[in-house]
Design a protein around this motif. Structure first.
Motif, PDB file in Angstrom:
ATOM      1  N   GLY A  44      27.266  70.564  50.476  1.00 56.54           N
ATOM      2  CA  GLY A  44      27.303  71.781  51.293  1.00 56.54           C
ATOM      3  C   GLY A  44      28.640  71.959  51.978  1.00 56.54           C
ATOM      4  O   GLY A  44      29.634  71.334  51.620  1.00 56.54           O
ATOM      5  N   TRP A  71      30.481  73.363  56.037  1.00 52.84           N
ATOM      6  CA  TRP A  71      30.232  73.658  57.461  1.00 52.84           C
ATOM      7  C   TRP A  71      29.489  74.994  57.582  1.00 52.84           C
ATOM      8  O   TRP A  71      28.504  75.120  58.310  1.00 52.84           O
ATOM      9  CB  TRP A  71      31.560  73.766  58.209  1.00 52.84           C
ATOM     10  CG  TRP A  71      31.772  72.810  59.328  1.00 52.84           C
ATOM     11  CD1 TRP A  71      32.744  71.850  59.401  1.00 52.84           C
ATOM     12  CD2 TRP A  71      31.054  72.731  60.582  1.00 52.84           C
ATOM     13  NE1 TRP A  71      32.658  71.182  60.598  1.00 52.84           N
ATOM     14  CE2 TRP A  71      31.631  71.702  61.337  1.00 52.84           C
ATOM     15  CE3 TRP A  71      29.964  73.417  61.121  1.00 52.84           C
ATOM     16  CZ2 TRP A  71      31.173  71.353  62.617  1.00 52.84           C
ATOM     17  CZ3 TRP A  71      29.500  73.067  62.392  1.00 52.84           C
ATOM     18  CH2 TRP A  71      30.101  72.050  63.118  1.00 52.84           C
ATOM     19  N   VAL A 126      24.450  52.873  63.098  1.00 55.82           N
ATOM     20  CA  VAL A 126      23.208  52.373  62.506  1.00 55.82           C
ATOM     21  C   VAL A 126      23.618  51.262  61.549  1.00 55.82           C
ATOM     22  O   VAL A 126      24.325  51.503  60.560  1.00 55.82           O
ATOM     23  CB  VAL A 126      22.448  53.499  61.774  1.00 55.82           C
ATOM     24  CG1 VAL A 126      21.301  52.930  60.947  1.00 55.82           C
ATOM     25  CG2 VAL A 126      21.937  54.520  62.776  1.00 55.82           C
ATOM     26  N   GLY A 181      26.680  62.184  63.138  1.00 53.72           N
ATOM     27  CA  GLY A 181      26.841  63.338  64.027  1.00 53.72           C
ATOM     28  C   GLY A 181      27.958  64.254  63.578  1.00 53.72           C
ATOM     29  O   GLY A 181      28.839  64.620  64.347  1.00 53.72           O
ATOM     30  N   SER A 224      38.154  70.198  58.511  1.00 52.52           N
ATOM     31  CA  SER A 224      37.997  71.295  57.549  1.00 52.52           C
ATOM     32  C   SER A 224      39.150  72.276  57.685  1.00 52.52           C
ATOM     33  O   SER A 224      39.993  72.139  58.574  1.00 52.52           O
ATOM     34  CB  SER A 224      36.669  72.013  57.790  1.00 52.52           C
ATOM     35  OG  SER A 224      36.762  72.834  58.936  1.00 52.52           O
ATOM     36  N   ARG A 252      38.307  55.692  56.950  1.00 53.87           N
ATOM     37  CA  ARG A 252      38.047  56.572  58.095  1.00 53.87           C
ATOM     38  C   ARG A 252      39.223  57.527  58.300  1.00 53.87           C
ATOM     39  O   ARG A 252      39.038  58.652  58.701  1.00 53.87           O
ATOM     40  CB  ARG A 252      37.877  55.747  59.386  1.00 53.87           C
ATOM     41  CG  ARG A 252      36.644  54.915  59.489  1.00 53.87           C
ATOM     42  CD  ARG A 252      35.371  55.677  59.650  1.00 53.87           C
ATOM     43  NE  ARG A 252      35.385  56.779  60.575  1.00 53.87           N
ATOM     44  CZ  ARG A 252      34.312  57.527  60.854  1.00 53.87           C
ATOM     45  NH1 ARG A 252      33.160  57.274  60.277  1.00 53.87           N
ATOM     46  NH2 ARG A 252      34.377  58.542  61.680  1.00 53.87           N
TER      47      ARG A 252
HETATM   48  C1  FAD Z   1      39.680  69.361  53.309  1.00 55.95           C
HETATM   49  C2  FAD Z   1      38.370  70.008  53.620  1.00 55.95           C
HETATM   50  C3  FAD Z   1      38.318  71.350  53.960  1.00 55.95           C
HETATM   51  C4  FAD Z   1      37.087  71.943  54.248  1.00 55.95           C
HETATM   52  N1  FAD Z   1      37.075  73.241  54.664  1.00 55.95           N
HETATM   53  C5  FAD Z   1      35.909  73.834  54.959  1.00 55.95           C
HETATM   54  C6  FAD Z   1      35.907  75.151  55.473  1.00 55.95           C
HETATM   55  O1  FAD Z   1      36.949  75.759  55.706  1.00 55.95           O
HETATM   56  N2  FAD Z   1      34.704  75.722  55.715  1.00 55.95           N
HETATM   57  C7  FAD Z   1      33.535  75.066  55.491  1.00 55.95           C
HETATM   58  O2  FAD Z   1      32.490  75.665  55.695  1.00 55.95           O
HETATM   59  N3  FAD Z   1      33.510  73.793  55.044  1.00 55.95           N
HETATM   60  C8  FAD Z   1      34.670  73.158  54.799  1.00 55.95           C
HETATM   61  N4  FAD Z   1      34.685  71.858  54.372  1.00 55.95           N
HETATM   62  C9  FAD Z   1      33.414  71.151  54.189  1.00 55.95           C
HETATM   63  C10 FAD Z   1      32.865  70.616  55.508  1.00 55.95           C
HETATM   64  O3  FAD Z   1      33.882  70.170  56.360  1.00 55.95           O
HETATM   65  C11 FAD Z   1      31.904  69.470  55.211  1.00 55.95           C
HETATM   66  O4  FAD Z   1      30.967  69.893  54.255  1.00 55.95           O
HETATM   67  C12 FAD Z   1      31.140  69.015  56.446  1.00 55.95           C
HETATM   68  O5  FAD Z   1      32.012  68.797  57.521  1.00 55.95           O
HETATM   69  C13 FAD Z   1      30.384  67.734  56.123  1.00 55.95           C
HETATM   70  O6  FAD Z   1      29.688  67.350  57.270  1.00 55.95           O
HETATM   71  P1  FAD Z   1      28.781  66.061  57.275  1.00 55.95           P
HETATM   72  O7  FAD Z   1      28.078  66.050  58.590  1.00 55.95           O
HETATM   73  O8  FAD Z   1      27.940  66.025  56.059  1.00 55.95           O
HETATM   74  O9  FAD Z   1      29.797  64.835  57.172  1.00 55.95           O
HETATM   75  P2  FAD Z   1      30.684  64.191  58.323  1.00 55.95           P
HETATM   76  O10 FAD Z   1      31.306  65.209  59.174  1.00 55.95           O
HETATM   77  O11 FAD Z   1      31.603  63.208  57.693  1.00 55.95           O
HETATM   78  O12 FAD Z   1      29.630  63.443  59.229  1.00 55.95           O
HETATM   79  C14 FAD Z   1      29.042  62.215  58.872  1.00 55.95           C
HETATM   80  C15 FAD Z   1      29.060  61.339  60.106  1.00 55.95           C
HETATM   81  O13 FAD Z   1      28.280  60.182  59.881  1.00 55.95           O
HETATM   82  C16 FAD Z   1      28.846  59.127  60.625  1.00 55.95           C
HETATM   83  N5  FAD Z   1      28.350  57.850  60.105  1.00 55.95           N
HETATM   84  C17 FAD Z   1      28.659  57.261  58.917  1.00 55.95           C
HETATM   85  N6  FAD Z   1      27.978  56.112  58.790  1.00 55.95           N
HETATM   86  C18 FAD Z   1      27.215  55.966  59.913  1.00 55.95           C
HETATM   87  C19 FAD Z   1      26.326  54.972  60.381  1.00 55.95           C
HETATM   88  N7  FAD Z   1      26.033  53.879  59.650  1.00 55.95           N
HETATM   89  N8  FAD Z   1      25.738  55.119  61.607  1.00 55.95           N
HETATM   90  C20 FAD Z   1      26.002  56.231  62.360  1.00 55.95           C
HETATM   91  N9  FAD Z   1      26.856  57.200  61.961  1.00 55.95           N
HETATM   92  C21 FAD Z   1      27.451  57.063  60.745  1.00 55.95           C
HETATM   93  C22 FAD Z   1      30.336  59.330  60.445  1.00 55.95           C
HETATM   94  O14 FAD Z   1      31.101  58.722  61.471  1.00 55.95           O
HETATM   95  C23 FAD Z   1      30.457  60.847  60.457  1.00 55.95           C
HETATM   96  O15 FAD Z   1      30.818  61.361  61.735  1.00 55.95           O
HETATM   97  C24 FAD Z   1      35.900  71.206  54.129  1.00 55.95           C
HETATM   98  C25 FAD Z   1      35.954  69.850  53.788  1.00 55.95           C
HETATM   99  C26 FAD Z   1      37.179  69.249  53.556  1.00 55.95           C
HETATM  100  C27 FAD Z   1      37.242  67.794  53.248  1.00 55.95           C
END
Ligand code: FAD
Length: 520
Positions: free
Chosen positions: A372, A374, A188, A23, A57, A300
């Motif tokens: 990708g 946000w 999961v 999520g 982020s 984490r």
């Molecule tokens: C330092 C930093 C700065 C950034 N700045 C920007 C910015 O300014 N603008 C921008 O557009 N992007 C930015 N990004 C990129 C952006 O934040 C990420 O690309 C995006 O948040 C990734 O989202 P996600 O849903 O793929 O991963 P996540 O947010 O990590 O979501 C994955 C989720 O899966 C859950 N999960 C894991 N395993 C399981 C399981 N077995 N069962 C159920 N749930 C599980 C986790 O708890 C987690 O909540 C930045 C990233 C970083 C690290």
């Protein structure tokens, strides 16, 4: 209105068209896109919504000035279009912000200015404002607190900023309103592909320890930097899939606005060691960041390296008139970027959609989406759903109302304090009256948070613990970890009054130490 965490009765044995694991921005975007098409969707998040990378982020909605320098123009154009779309979907949580690059050499203004004019050109009608060259006086006005020695002027351009964790909650609630079922704190734990074409998915409620099994026609793995763990669990009987993610950590430090009390952000496009530094006003504080350090583990709560912290303090002290010291840091947070290692190494990659995000389908039918940013979560979600429909993993359904405002979004850009102002009721948009209807609207617990907001977080925003409230429904932990710690007992008490059996006060108190570098 009370949201009893409906576990496990409505879930155990249930079958979904689409089950989303994770999520964060990616998973929530996929769930919303599918629910808006009338599909039966379940989303399970092991901790809290946005508790992984998506609350850590830099909070910028951007086309990526860096990609511009690398000549990745189509990527930039797509992100600029998405930037404009997100600003319209939730104007109370995502707003345009002016950035200024201060120039200390004669060549910097024309050099950066011409690049940014190309940025404007690529944005076209999705542009937020024109790039301008600023005189020294105008730069000082835009960036009070900037280093004045040798300052020649600056270049001003526009991007967006947002509240990442609150946007995630708005996405979750909008997906729920469109018919999806979402549960946080539900991991999961196992995934088996059955011969009837359905996947059998095992779940565990991390708060109560209870377990359940559900079924799904299609499973999308959107678990961020943790995607490979799930791919390995799902791959029993097959050789382990090649590692998809190569994480890289980014550190942010938060200090008081007094270091730069203006309303515009500052960008150093090239620090002395060739990196980028942002100084961004956000929710009444200043964010300084970030770094890009490869990691091999996936904690984490990753911790900053001393070198990363020193880099930020040193570079901020160079570009600001006042030195920033460790004792000035109110909060330090670290996020892990889910960078795609080598998509072709996954063997069964069905398509690599862009250098930014990748979709991989493993032999068991598990669809993984990773990479990708946000800003482009909608584009990723669309690609995932189209992929699943193309491969007949999901029934064909036309797109839903993709441009409909998210729950709580005012129809027009709100006349409320900007996102760089201290947090307040305006962050709830059109739902503010629901917050005011909760008991305790006059009792402030700190940093603008009222008892009514805490109660609302439990009743309507899926909060289950003190951390859910003080880290993501309200950004106290990210703004001032010491203050957040002092607010925690009162928050825990309000949660108990809302029938939360164990708000995990001790866990949150310990966590605050991670966000306070002086205490480690
Ligand atoms: C330092 C930093 C700065 C950034 N700045 C920007 C910015 O300014 N603008 C921008 O557009 N992007 C930015 N990004 C990129 C952006 O934040 C990420 O690309 C995006 O948040 C990734 O989202 P996600 O849903 O793929 O991963 P996540 O947010 O990590 O979501 C994955 C989720 O899966 C859950 N999960 C894991 N395993 C399981 C399981 N077995 N069962 C159920 N749930 C599980 C986790 O708890 C987690 O909540 C930045 C990233 C970083 C690290």
């Amino acid at each position: 209105m009370k949201l009893a965490r409906a576990w496990p009765t409505p879930c155990d044995g249930q079958a979904f068209d689409l089950l989303v694991v994770g999520g964060g921005a990616t998973g929530l975007g996929v769930a919303l896109e599918a629910a808006q098409r009338g599909l039966d969707v379940g989303l399970f998040e092991s901790h809290d919504f946005a508790s992984g990378t998506s609350s850590r982020s830099t909070k910028l909605l951007h086309g990526g000035v860096r990609y511009l320098a690398r000549g990745q123009l189509s990527l930039v154009r797509q992100a600029l279009t998405e930037r404009a779309a997100v600003l319209k979907l939730a104007p109370h949580l995502a707003q345009p912000l002016a950035f200024v690059m201060p120039a200390y050499s004669w060549w910097q203004k024309p050099f950066y200015g011409s690049g940014l004019m190309l940025y404007d050109l690529l944005a076209g009608r999705a542009g937020l404002g024109r790039t301008r060259w600023l005189s020294r006086a105008a730069t000082l006005q835009a960036l009070p607190g900037v280093q004045t020695q040798d300052l020649r002027g600056g270049v001003q351009y526009w991007d967006g900023q947002f509240d990442d964790a609150r946007l995630a909650i708005a996405l979750a609630r909008s997906a729920q309103a469109a018919g999806a079922q979402l549960l946080n704190h539900t991991e999961v734990t196992d995934l088996q592909h059955a011969s009837n074409g359905l996947s059998r998915v095992s779940l565990r409620d991390r708060l109560s320890g209870r377990e359940a099994v559900v079924h799904a026609r299609c499973v999308v793995n959107a678990s961020g930097v943790w995607v490979d763990k799930l791919r390995q669990r799902a791959g029993t009987g097959h050789p382990p899939p090649a590692q998809l993610v190569s994480p890289s950590q980014g550190v942010h430090l938060v200090v008081d606005r007094s270091f730069m009390p203006g309303e515009q952000a500052l960008l150093v496009p090239r620090t002395r060691d060739g990196r980028v530094l942002f100084v961004v006003p956000w929710l009444g504080k200043l964010i300084l960041g970030t770094t890009d350090t490869p990691r091999t583990d996936l904690p984490r709560e990753p911790l900053a390296l001393a070198e990363e912290r020193q880099f930020i303090l040193r570079e901020a002290s160079t570009v600001l008139a006042r030195e920033v010291r460790l004792s000035d840091v109110r909060s330090e947070w670290v996020g892990l970027r889910p960078l795609v290692a080598r998509p072709e190494a996954a063997g069964t990659a069905t398509r690599m959609l862009s250098r930014e995000h990748t979709i991989v389908q493993d032999a068991e039918g598990l669809v993984t989406v990773v990479g990708g940013k946000w800003t482009t979560y909608r584009a990723m979600a669309l690609d995932v759903i189209e992929h699943c429909m193309e491969k007949a993993l999901l029934p064909q359904r036309p797109a839903g109302p993709r441009d409909a405002p998210l729950l709580g979004a005012p129809a027009q850009a709100p006349r409320v304090p900007a996102l760089h102002s201290p947090p307040g009721l305006h962050l709830y948009g059109t739902l503010a009256h629901e917050v005011l209807a909760c008991p305790g609207e006059r009792r402030e617990l700190g940093l603008g948070l009222t008892e009514a907001m805490v109660r609302y977080a439990v009743r309507a925003e899926y909060a289950c613990t003190v951390e859910d409230v003080l880290a993501r429904r309200w950004r106290a932990l990210f703004l001032d970890a010491r203050e957040a710690r002092s607010m925690a007992p009162a928050v825990a008490e309000s949660l108990r009054q809302e029938d939360v059996h164990d708000p995990d006060l001790a866990g949150f108190t310990a966590l605050c130490g991670h966000y306070l570098p002086e205490e480690r």
